[in-house]
Structure formats: structure tokens, C-alpha cells
Design an enzyme around this catalytic site. Structure first.
Site, PDB file in Angstrom:
ATOM      1  N   GLU A 101       0.811  -1.111  -0.116  1.00  0.00           N
ATOM      2  CA  GLU A 101      -0.083   0.093   0.092  1.00  0.00           C
ATOM      3  C   GLU A 101       0.955   1.322   0.067  1.00  0.00           C
ATOM      4  O   GLU A 101       1.541   1.170   1.125  1.00  0.00           O
ATOM      5  CB  GLU A 101      -0.601  -0.085   1.307  1.00  0.00           C
ATOM      6  CG  GLU A 101      -2.392   0.231   1.223  1.00  0.00           C
ATOM      7  CD  GLU A 101      -2.989  -0.009   2.299  1.00  0.00           C
ATOM      8  OE1 GLU A 101      -3.007   1.246   3.442  1.00  0.00           O
ATOM      9  OE2 GLU A 101      -3.391  -1.081   2.906  1.00  0.00           O
ATOM     10  N   ASP A 144      -3.887  11.390   9.905  1.00  0.00           N
ATOM     11  CA  ASP A 144      -2.753  10.495  10.296  1.00  0.00           C
ATOM     12  C   ASP A 144      -1.883  11.257  11.841  1.00  0.00           C
ATOM     13  O   ASP A 144      -2.156  12.284  11.917  1.00  0.00           O
ATOM     14  CB  ASP A 144      -1.645  10.709   9.299  1.00  0.00           C
ATOM     15  CG  ASP A 144      -2.086   9.777   7.954  1.00  0.00           C
ATOM     16  OD1 ASP A 144      -2.225   8.458   8.438  1.00  0.00           O
ATOM     17  OD2 ASP A 144      -2.455  10.211   7.096  1.00  0.00           O
TER      18      ASP A 144
END
Lengths: 259, 393
Positions: free
Chosen positions: A47, A58
Site C-alpha cells: 500500500e 494521520d
């Protein structure tokens, strides 16, 4: 040609390891090197994150890798070239590109879907694209280009919405393990395990992988008990940041995780 | 033409809710409830009562005689600078904390740039008795020390945002991350008409009290509720949204949005979003955004910390695209001159943000009978140091 992601899930339904890293981190050309090493080490899915200036979902680890990648000059255009290079180097595992919508939008969503597929990507994850927008504008485009699309679900996502997401998904669902931003954790709390059990019992059409907070063999194998496997991100980025010998470190990392 | 938000949260091509799934339930809870809550009689009573007795509304609509003379027209100043805490920001924080209370939330988070929204949030949290955490870029904390201490005196916790360039955009990122990590007991009070739907609409509604009052006050003072022009500065655009709101459908009212040109639109140090931006997605909505070709957000610049946001609210992107509002800009120099000019002409030291709206008057040729309203969104106390450093008074 068959899609590598659907192909993988049709032959394997347990212990799938997907490893996330940020394109262009720690160096511009790391994207290709790391993909090769992950493939050789036995990771099942790669990924690759598209760096963005404002990664709101994040935690600090991935934020920092985004910043470094952007300072290195990373862009969507370059990433497409790197994916081509990865395939040229004979990497066989599925490749997923994951990123916030804005850089993809500026590249052109249609052009991105076509170019990504042509370069050798198998799926996309665009966490801030609304479901209706995908359904009404892009679903047929993804299908025409034989690309899988993965949506995220979290512990606060309602069952009704999980089913709707399931019906729009091709490939697998990304089950976020906790109400949190990304980041490595050592263990799961009881309510997280209950959430995995609930998902497991929902008889979804698609398999799901568990992500966020996976960092070691304990969390990976625990997640795998209830799902097709798990996604590791921040823990891997931390490794890349400190590694002096990527070949050995990546091999050991994957081996240790899978147990 | 429709200028209000549609049921999906869009103003024309802009708006929506572009959020990761972890934020979806919070935003959805708000979307499902905000209209119901704010139309309840009990809510309205409490809201208007606080605006009157706590904030000090209605704020005066002051006929600025000497400024009018200078421009050979009739200029009124909407005195949001006289609101409690020194700016219009409190209209929104009062509204949102009452919504938060009705949603059963116990904790409040907010982002702030210059500190005005942070202070307004800390104030209402003290008023209602809720725990308050304000994210503020570390750089802004150093630049706006008195506001940091004001928030602390009011009982809020001020957390430095250490990511990115450590200013407003990054404080917003940190607040969103906090909300992702605390989804159930916390309400996020966004300070402008930005963010995912329903924020832009909710904030615009709370700020719409500004134009509601302007209409009434003009009717009283001029015998006509409609001005020929309404001027307001735009960072995210909450004071402009409030000043425009009740005139949107009255097409004969010219709406003028004034952006911060910083050191000049093409200087590389500017915050003039409509001149420099392209459609993009940031902080949950699709809107005009100052960004690189690759879609990375560019840190904007203005002498005014309240205007250096890289985007504008989606309502403004729409008003710009369809031409309902005219977007102009004022540079640092023009704004500072205008701020000092207003101080000397009218005895009002405006916030540097609001000084941009005053500066833009010079770009227009008015008729002597025109009625021009300038929304004076904040007072200049917080900017004393900027004025002193500027020096030319």
C-alpha cells in the site's frame, strides 16, 4: 486480466499482511526499492501512500513521512512512474495507492484512475472521498479500469452504513481498529476485540483487513483471528526512518510480524 | 439563483463533507440535529438572550460622518468590534456551545489563528462550564501572547500545534485529529464558515444576526433596510457570511468581500484566495484553495493573523464563481494605512482584519446618496503591537 487483489482474496482468506509506506520516503527513489524488498519478504499487499501537506487522519509518524516525502519533491505524477518501475522490476503482489483527495483531484481523478491502473496498481483508497461521490461519479470508472476501491469503516460506523460501504466496495474493506488517527500500538483493548467480533459476524460480502495500531506479531495475529489479515503502517515507517540496512530489516520485519 | 446551502451541503460546486470515516459519525450527528436544535423556541430564546445581555447586541450601526465625507457618500460602520471579547466571533461560539449542550457533549475543542476565536470559545466554555481545549499554532502562540494568556485566564487549555508551519491551518489539522480520537463526548467549535457540512451553514446562520440587525437599523435610520453596498473582510469568511446573509437574495445590494493581498497578490506572500486559488479539498470541504500544481496546500501570508487561511468558506467560493459578490483585496500597507486613517477620522482603532475592509473603500467610486455599510468585525486592541511595529502614525 484478473485483478491481483480479488485474486489474492480468492486464494487466501487468513493472515494477509498489507504493508503501508509513504511514497518518496525516506528518499525519492525508496518507493521502488521498498516495494521490491516487501515483495521478496513475503508481504501480501503493498500500500503506497500519496503524500499530502495536511494529512488530518494521520498521527505524527505518518505526518512526518509525508513532510519528508514532499521535501524530497514527491508528486502524484512521479508516483505513477514509480509504480510502472515497480512492475518492471517484476514485483507481483497487489499494489494499492492511498491518499487524500486533493492531490488526486489536482492530477485529475479520471486521469489518475486510468494512469494508476495502466501503471500496474490494483486498487485505490481515498479516505476523504464521500460515498455518494464515488457511487455517482467514479464507480463505473473504477470498474472500467479494473481497479478495486476500498473504503474505511471505524468502530463508530453504524451497521447500516457498514452494509452500504460493503455494497460499494470491491476487494476488501479497511476496518480501522479504534477511534483514532494512525499510529503504532502494542495491544488491543477489549472493546476493540468486540468490534472485530461484530464485524466478523456481520457476513459481509467483502473480506476486511484491520488497520491502525498494528505493530507486532501479537496485534497482527490477534487481528487475523477475526479478519482476513491486517495492515501495518506507522510501525513500518518507524523502521524505515531508523534503518541502516533495509534489506535485512524489511525481511526481519515481515517475518517477525507474520510469526 | 440560490445562494443557500442545498440539502447535501453544497453551495453550487462547493462545500460537501470530504472527511475520513473516523469523523463521519460526529459530523453526521451534527448534520442530523443542527437545524432542529437551532429552530427550537427554547434554543432561540437562550441564544438571543445571551446575545443581548452577555454579548451586548444589537451592536450599533454607526454613521461615520468624517469617513463619509472623505469618500463623498454615506458610510455606516457595523460595530462588531463592540461585542464582548472584541469581535463577531462570539456570535458563533455562543450558538455552537448551546448546540453542544443539547447534543449532550461535555468537552469543547477549537482551533485559533490570531486567538480571537480561541478567546471567544474559552469565554463561552467558562460561561456554560465546559472543559475547553484550544489548538493554536506554536508560531501564532508566540505572535499573540496576550490572547494565549486570556484563554488561560478563562480556564482553557491551549495546546501548541507543532506540525506544518505551526499556524492556523495546522491548528485546524490538530483539532480535527483530536476530534477523531475523541468522537463521542467532544464537540468541535469551528470558528469560521469552513469545514465539512453542516459547519459552513451553521456558522453562517449564527453570524447572520449581523445582517439581520443591519436591515433593522437601516430601516430606522434611513427608512430603507437595503444598503447599496456591504463591505466585509474575508479570511475563512464568517463575518462576511454574516454581513451578507440576509442580503443574498436582494441582488441590488452590492456585496464586496475583501481578501488580504499581503505584500501583493503576485508577491508569493499573499492570502488572496480567489485571485490565487483553484478548487480543492481541505478541512472537509471543496472550496477555492491556494495550492501548488500538485495539490499541496500553500501557507498563505497576511499581516493580519485572522486572514491568513489558504482557503475561503465554500459559500464564498460560490458567491465568487457566480458573481454575486465582488472580491477585491487590500495589501498589508493599504490595510495598515486605512486602520490608522480610521483611528484618526472616527476615533476607532479597528482590528487589522477589519482595516482591510476599510481600505477597499478607496477602490470604489460611490454616489453621494449611496448607503455603504462596512462590517467592522473586530477591535484593534489585540493588534496594538502590529500598529506599533508599523509605526507610521
Amino acid at each position: 486480466m484478473k485483478n491481483r487483489i480479488t485474486n489474492l482474496f480468492s486464494t487466501k482468506n487468513k493472515g494477509i499482511l498489507s504493508v503501508f509506506y509513504t511514497a518518496g520516503f525516506p528518499n525519492m527513489d525508496s518507493t521502488v526499492t521498498i516495494a521490491k524488498l516487501l515483495d521478496q519478504s513475503g508481504a501480501d499487499i503493498i500500500e503506497i501512500g500519496i503524500p499530502f501537506s495536511d494529512p488530518v487522519a494521520d498521527g505524527p509518524t505518518i505526518q512526518q513521512s509525508n513532510k519528508i516525502a514532499l521535501d524530497n519533491g514527491m508528486s502524484v505524477k512521479l508516483l505513477i512512474e514509480q509504480v510502472k518501475e515497480i512492475r518492471k522490476q517484476n514485483v507481483k503482489v497487489p499494489i494499492i495507492l492511498m491518499g487524500y483527495l486533493n492531490p488526486v483531484m489536482q492530477y485529475g481523478i479520471e486521469k489518475f484512475v486510468k494512469d494508476a491502473a495502466e501503471a500496474g496498481a490494483d486498487g485505490l483508497i481515498l479516505p476523504d472521498m464521500p460515498l455518494y461521490e464515488y457511487e455517482e461519479h467514479y464507480k463505473s470508472l473504477f470498474e472500467a479500469n479494473n481497479l478495486c476501491n476500498t473504503f474505511l469503516i471505524s468502530p463508530t460506523t453504524s451497521e447500516e452504513r457498514i452494509k452500504r460501504i460493503d455494497s460499494l466496495t470491491k476487494g476488501f474493506i479497511y476496518a480501522v481498529s479504534a477511534s483514532s488517527t494512525t499510529g503504532a500500538k502494542n495491544t488491543f483493548a477489549d472493546e476493540q476485540v468486540q468490534y472485530f467480533e461484530k464485524l466478523n459476524g456481520m457476513s459481509l460480502i467483502n473480506p476486511f483487513l484491520i488497520g491502525f495500531g498494528i505493530s507486532n506479531n501479537h496485534t497482527f495475529s490477534k487481528a487475523s483471528e477475526y479478519s482476513a489479515g491486517a495492515i501495518v503502517g506507522s510501525a513500518f515507517i518507524n523502521l524505515l526512518k531508523d534503518s541502516k540496512d533495509l534489506d535485512t530489516d524489511i525481511l526481519n520485519f515481515v517475518k517477525q510480524l507474520k510469526g | 439563483m440560490n445562494y443557500k446551502v442545498n440539502d447535501r451541503g453544497y453551495y453550487g460546486n462547493f462545500g460537501g463533507a470530504y472527511i475520513p470515516e473516523m469523523l463521519y459519525p460526529n459530523v453526521e450527528e451534527l448534520r442530523n440535529n443542527y437545524l432542529k436544535i437551532i429552530s427550537e423556541e427554547g434554543f432561540k430564546k437562550e441564544f438571543y438572550d445571551l446575545l443581548k445581555n452577555y454579548v451586548g447586541r444589537p451592536s450599533p450601526l454607526y454613521f461615520a460622518g468624517r469617513l463619509s465625507q472623505k469618500h463623498s457618500t454615506k458610510i455606516y460602520l457595523k460595530r462588531e468590534d463592540l461585542c464582548h471579547t472584541g469581535s463577531h466571533k462570539i456570535n458563533n461560539t455562543i450558538g455552537q456551545i448551546l448546540v453542544a449542550k443539547r447534543l449532550g457533549k461535555q468537552k469543547i475543542i477549537a482551533e485559533t489563528g490570531a486567538g480571537q476565536h480561541g478567546v471567544a470559545t474559552a469565554t463561552v466554555c467558562a460561561l456554560i462550564g465546559m472543559e475547553c481545549t484550544v489548538y493554536m499554532g506554536k508560531v501564532d502562540m508566540e505572535r499573540q501572547k496576550p490572547n494565549v494568556e486570556r484563554m488561560r485566564i478563562l480556564g482553557a487549555k491551549v495546546v501548541p500545534a507543532l506540525s506544518g508551519n505551526m499556524t492556523l491551518k495546522d491548528a485546524t489539522n490538530e483539532a480535527m485529529r483530536h476530534w477523531i480520537n475523541n468522537p463521542t463526548d467532544t464537540h468541535y467549535i469551528i470558528g469560521s464558515v469552513v469545514g465539512p457540512h453542516p459547519y459552513p451553514d451553521m456558522v453562517a446562520r449564527f453570524q447572520s444576526v449581523i445582517s439581520e440587525e443591519i436591515k433593522k437599523q437601516l430601516e430606522e435610520q434611513e427608512g430603507n433596510p437595503y444598503p447599496d453596498y456591504v463591505f466585509a473582510c474575508v479570511g475563512g469568511g464568517s463575518n462576511a457570511a454574516g454581513a451578507f446573509f440576509n442580503f443574498l437574495d436582494d441582488e441590488h445590494v452590492n456585496l464586496v468581500a475583501v481578501e488580504a493581498a499581503g505584500k501583493g497578490i503576485n508577491s508569493g506572500e499573499s492570502a488572496a484566495t480567489t485571485a490565487l486559488g483553484k478548487p480543492g479539498v481541505l478541512h472537509g470541504s471543496k472550496t477555492l484553495l491556494i495550492q501548488t500544481e500538485d495539490g499541496q496546500v500553500i501557507e498563505p501570508y497576511s499581516i493580519s493573523a485572522g486572514l491568513d487561511y489558504p482557503g475561503i468558506g465554500p459559500i464564498h467560493s460560490h458567491l465568487f464563481e457566480v458573481g454575486r459578490a465582488k472580491f477585491v483585496s487590500a495589501t498589508d500597507d493599504e490595510a495598515m494605512d486605512a486602520g490608522i486613517g480610521l483611528s484618526k477620522l472616527e476615533g476607532i482603532i479597528p482590528a487589522v482584519e477589519s482595516a482591510h475592509a476599510i481600505a477597499a473603500l478607496d477602490q470604489f467610486q460611490f454616489d453621494k446618496d449611496d448607503i455603504v455599510v462596512v462590517n467592522l468585525s473586530g477591535r484593534g486592541d489585540k493588534d496594538l503591537e502590529t500598529y506599533i511595529r508599523w509605526g507610521k502614525y
